[in-house]
Scaffold this active site. Structure first.
Site, PDB file in Angstrom:
ATOM      1  CB  SER A  69      -6.087  -3.842   4.620  1.00  0.00           C
ATOM      2  OG  SER A  69      -5.025  -3.798   5.532  1.00  0.00           O
ATOM      3  CD  GLN A  70     -13.364  -4.996   6.269  1.00  0.00           C
ATOM      4  OE1 GLN A  70     -12.815  -5.167   7.347  1.00  0.00           O
ATOM      5  NE2 GLN A  70     -14.646  -4.733   6.162  1.00  0.00           N
TER       6      GLN A  70
END
Length: 213
Positions: free
Chosen positions: A64-65
């Site tokens: 994930s970011q």
């Protein structure tokens, strides 16, 4: 498995970016600043490890970011010793953040390839979850419930009822709900059948997979 001064400097720049985007929880920022994200990624992506972007990992999944990791973690309001269920272990990066915040982490991964890899990898880095499980995130982990908080790190087309039922009173479920684009949603359990719901804007996650076997 090197973590150089260059990496540490890049992490501090990433922390500064997250602050400008509105992340204020100092413990969350400290965790992002400490964890060597580049080690959770394929070596070919090393140059991208400290950009605020999601990147592909094994089994058609993504890491994930960092902003998303920080945002979801901040919503959980974790205290030392909290029992936390994570749906979607993935690379183990979010798991490491939760461990560093002092949570007792139980994590479920649906992809066997990722489960095997992350189960071996996390302890090598010194991040020890209470239990990593290969299984179906939609049904949660009844044997270890109730939880202080539950985080879902994949896009859910609907809110699985077992996850709501496995929250403590006062517990928090952070889950992205929707199809191609999801609404980040927080549920706070106020009573046996009473939940408070808050929405925090649109995000994009890989889909939460259900056990079809």
């Amino acid at each position: 498995m090197k973590d150089t001064l260059k990496h540490q400097g890049l992490r501090q720049k990433l922390v500064d970016i997250l602050k400008t985007k509105g992340i204020t929880d100092e413990k969350v920022l400290l965790a992002i600043g400490k964890i060597p994200r580049h080690l959770f990624m394929d070596s070919s992506f090393l140059d991208h490890a400290y950009q605020d972007k999601a990147f592909p990992i094994a089994a058609d999944q993504t890491i994930s970011q960092p902003y998303t990791v920080a945002f979801q973690t901040e919503l959980m309001q974790i205290k030392q010793g909290d029992t936390v269920l994570e749906i979607g272990t993935g690379s183990g990066y979010q798991t490491a953040v939760l461990c560093l915040l002092g949570a007792k982490v139980f994590s479920i991964e649906r992809q066997n390839e990722l489960y095997k890899k992350t189960s071996k990898f996390l302890p090598k880095l010194g991040y020890r979850a209470k239990r990593l499980v290969f299984g179906d995130g939609y049904i949660g982990l009844e044997t270890e419930a109730p939880f202080d908080s539950i985080i879902v790190t994949a896009g859910a087309p609907f809110v699985p009822k077992p996850l709501l039922s496995q929250l403590k009173i006062g517990g928090r479920l952070v889950i992205p709900v929707g199809g191609d684009v999801q609404m980040m949603t927080l549920f706070i359990r106020k009573g046996p059948k009473d939940f408070e719901q808050h929405e925090f804007g649109e995000f994009r996650f890989v889909p939460l997979l259900e056990d079809k076997n």
